[in-house]
Design a protein around this motif. Structure first.
Motif, mmCIF file in Angstrom:
data_model
loop_
_atom_site.group_PDB
_atom_site.id
_atom_site.type_symbol
_atom_site.label_atom_id
_atom_site.label_comp_id
_atom_site.label_asym_id
_atom_site.label_seq_id
_atom_site.Cartn_x
_atom_site.Cartn_y
_atom_site.Cartn_z
ATOM 1 N N LYS A 1 46.953 32.034 29.225
ATOM 2 C CA LYS A 1 46.338 30.727 29.440
ATOM 3 C C LYS A 1 44.919 30.658 28.875
ATOM 4 N N ARG A 2 44.290 31.795 28.686
ATOM 5 C CA ARG A 2 42.897 31.823 28.188
ATOM 6 C C ARG A 2 42.821 31.616 26.676
ATOM 7 N N ALA A 3 43.943 31.702 25.970
ATOM 8 C CA ALA A 3 43.935 31.535 24.515
ATOM 9 C C ALA A 3 43.390 30.165 24.132
ATOM 10 N N THR A 4 42.583 30.130 23.088
ATOM 11 C CA THR A 4 41.936 28.889 22.673
ATOM 12 C C THR A 4 42.455 28.397 21.323
ATOM 13 N N LYS A 5 42.117 27.156 21.025
ATOM 14 C CA LYS A 5 42.499 26.581 19.734
ATOM 15 C C LYS A 5 41.886 27.376 18.584
ATOM 16 N N ALA A 6 40.614 27.734 18.725
ATOM 17 C CA ALA A 6 39.945 28.487 17.664
ATOM 18 C C ALA A 6 40.616 29.844 17.449
ATOM 19 N N GLY A 7 41.006 30.496 18.546
ATOM 20 C CA GLY A 7 41.679 31.782 18.433
ATOM 21 C C GLY A 7 43.021 31.661 17.746
ATOM 22 N N ALA A 8 43.778 30.625 18.108
ATOM 23 C CA ALA A 8 45.087 30.409 17.491
ATOM 24 C C ALA A 8 44.952 30.149 15.994
ATOM 25 N N PRO B 1 40.111 26.804 27.208
ATOM 26 C CA PRO B 1 40.714 25.459 27.129
ATOM 27 C C PRO B 1 40.596 24.729 28.457
ATOM 28 N N GLU B 2 40.745 23.417 28.407
ATOM 29 C CA GLU B 2 40.643 22.616 29.624
ATOM 30 C C GLU B 2 41.781 22.955 30.578
ATOM 31 N N LYS B 3 41.430 23.130 31.843
ATOM 32 C CA LYS B 3 42.408 23.524 32.848
ATOM 33 C C LYS B 3 43.530 22.499 32.978
ATOM 34 N N GLU B 4 43.193 21.235 32.861
ATOM 35 C CA GLU B 4 44.208 20.180 33.003
ATOM 36 C C GLU B 4 45.292 20.317 31.937
ATOM 37 N N HIS B 5 44.863 20.596 30.704
ATOM 38 C CA HIS B 5 45.831 20.738 29.609
ATOM 39 C C HIS B 5 46.680 21.996 29.795
ATOM 40 N N VAL B 6 46.044 23.097 30.181
ATOM 41 C CA VAL B 6 46.777 24.342 30.389
ATOM 42 C C VAL B 6 47.795 24.183 31.507
ATOM 43 N N ASP B 7 47.376 23.524 32.592
ATOM 44 C CA ASP B 7 48.298 23.298 33.713
ATOM 45 C C ASP B 7 49.500 22.461 33.288
#
Length: 538
Positions: free
Chosen positions: A442-449, A520-526
């Protein structure tokens, strides 16, 4: 050639395909139907479609011929195909992909990754990789079938190539993924029984399992002499044993053929999208056994027959199988069937190969079409008009088929297994690390991807052009710029597959950049992970 029997067999087969394709067309009414089959696919159809897409003429003809060159060491790929390609893919990746795909309403693999990380760039960049790179894989599938028809039926290779491409283009263009999956299930069933018969046939010809395997072991002093093996034969220890650890022969077998395909299967867009076509995890659970048995029978049969064909040809002619096939690995299986099997079986096996080729090719061109229409065109232009992406996708399918046919004319001999492993390695470098963190971290980010996607893709391309001898020599860019075929000539580096170099770099970039950037935003990850950890059976 008995034209009457051949005509009857082919007409019956094409009639069955036509009928199944018509049913799929009648049931395709929306973009969801066209791209993910309405998300209500039966587990038998899903499992057979997945397996038939995975196992193509590249596996039967290409890797069967490769087994004739490398021996039974390639059976480790069967193990990876089942453990990674079926069990891990379905149980660990498939369930999360299905649920997350539903949560995000994703229709394609690039769109799935794009919506998981809120990045339009990921969607059209991934779509571009698929549309530009997959024609290599599609073309080697076409080549496998055309070579068999050329050898068995004495029909011109070019004609066979074009006719099969036209048939596939017709039912994929109109039926979408329903047409692909319905015909896949039929073709997979034919493949299963055809490969079983071929395996039983070669053991019968060679006096049984024990005698045949012992005879192959006794050929230990007969070293492979194909054109592709001359530079890498160092390390060969026998047809029923692994090459010497760390030798060039070992690196080619393990890094390119076993790891490249065995791991790269997890990131194949045409396979991943099938997880999003089923209604619940129960369908995936039921599909595991069906898919596992199918993969085992088809791959094990192809690799064993390829290896044992050396015994048949050596006893008959004093030549290895590859020598009997004129040095072309892609002609080993067709040559063996023409020489050893009755004519009626050659016709039936032609249908088996036709099924293998068409099932995989149809999935490939469908994915390329949706990559162009949905992931590139619609994403860049922001086009959301109903039905427009389907129209562009159908145009993309036709373009993809034309490109595959052109490559089928110009690619060199013994290319099927090499081309397959190259494509699997490219997708692993580009997509696998991003796909893994999308599902499990869940901690993965757009920049990392994006870092992993771009970094893995560039490293894979660099090593293909400058480090991996088979591809670097063929392209010639490294030779033109540096005066050497590859930048590192010391063994074993010229035989180290790009996946070994690029996948670790992609994974490292994905993790490090994610840790260095804002979560990333928690709402989107959830939203992405909703229902994944609870109610697992639904």
């Amino acid at each position: 050639m008995d034209l009457l029997i051949l005509s009857v067999v082919v007409l019956i087969y094409l009639s069955m395909i036509g009928y199944v394709g018509y049913i799929a067309w009648k049931r395709t009414r929306s973009a969801d139907d066209y791209m993910v089959a309405g998300r209500k696919t039966h587990p038998y159809i899903m499992a057979l479609s997945y397996g038939a897409t995975f196992i193509s003429t590249a596996a039967i003809v290409g890797f069967g011929g490769t087994a004739a060159n490398y021996g039974m060491g390639i059976l480790w790929l069967v193990f990876l195909n089942i453990i990674v390609g079926i069990f891990i893919a379905f149980v660990f990746f498939g369930k999360r992909t299905r649920r997350m795909g539903h949560n995000l309403n994703a229709l394609t693999f690039p769109e799935f990754l794009s919506r998981r990380f809120n990045s339009r760039f990921i969607q059209y960049f991934s779509g571009a990789i698929i549309f530009i790179g997959m024609p290599l894989y599609a073309s080697v599938v076409l080549i496998g079938m055309a070579r068999f028809v050329e050898t068995t039926l004495s029909i011109d290779y070019n004609i066979a190539l074009i006719v099969m491409a036209i048939i596939v283009a017709a039912y994929v263009t109109f039926g979408g993924i329903r047409g692909v999956m319905y015909t896949d299930a039929l073709q997979g069933t034919i493949m299963f029984f055809g490969m079983l018969f071929l395996l039983g046939g070669i053991y019968y010809l060679l006096g049984g399992v024990t005698d045949a395997n012992q005879a192959l072991t006794n050929l230990v002093n007969i070293v492979p002499q194909s054109a592709t093996a001359k530079a890498t034969a160092t390390g060969f220890t026998g047809w029923t044993s692994m090459p010497a650890l760390g030798s060039p022969f070992w690196w080619t077998l393990v890094s390119s053929l076993i790891l490249g395909v065995g791991i790269g299967v997890l990131s194949q867009p045409q396979l991943v999208v099938r997880f999003m076509t089923v209604k619940s995890n129960r369908e995936l659970n039921r599909a595991v056994l069906i898919g596992g048995v199918f993969i085992f029978v088809t791959t094990f049969s192809a690799y064993v027959v390829g290896s044992l064909s050396n015994v048949y040809f050596f006893e008959l002619t004093g030549l290895t199988a590859v020598q009997a096939a004129g040095g072309n690995l892609d002609k080993v299986i067709p040559t063996f069937i023409s020489a050893a099997m009755p004519l009626w079986f050659a016709y039936l096996f032609m249908i088996t190969l036709l099924s293998a080729a068409m099932s995989t090719l149809s999935a490939q061109v469908h994915v390329q079409g949706t990559a162009l229409g949905h992931d590139i065109y619609e994403t860049i232009r922001g086009e959301k008009k109903k039905g427009s992406s389907v129209v562009i996708a159908r145009m993309g399918i036709l373009v993809a088929v034309v490109i595959a046919v052109i490559l089928g004319f110009i690619l060199p001999p013994s290319i099927i297994a090499v081309g397959t492993s190259m494509w699997f390695g490219i997708t692993a470098a580009a997509f696998l690390s991003m796909y893994v963190v999308a599902l499990f971290w869940k901690r993965a980010t757009k920049a990392g991807a994006i870092a992993g996607l771009v970094g893995g893709s560039l490293m894979s391309l660099f090593w293909l052009l400058f480090g991996f001898k088979k591809s670097a020599e063929a392209v010639g860019i490294c030779q033109a710029l540096t005066g050497k075929a590859v930048i590192i000539t010391t063994l074993p580096w010229p035989t180290v597959d790009p996946i070994v170099m690029s996948l670790p770099i992609a994974a490292l970039l994905t993790v490090v950049v994610s840790l260095l950037t804002k979560p990333p935003e928690k709402e989107h990850v959830d939203k992405c992970f909703a229902g994944i950890d609870a109610n697992k059976g639904k």
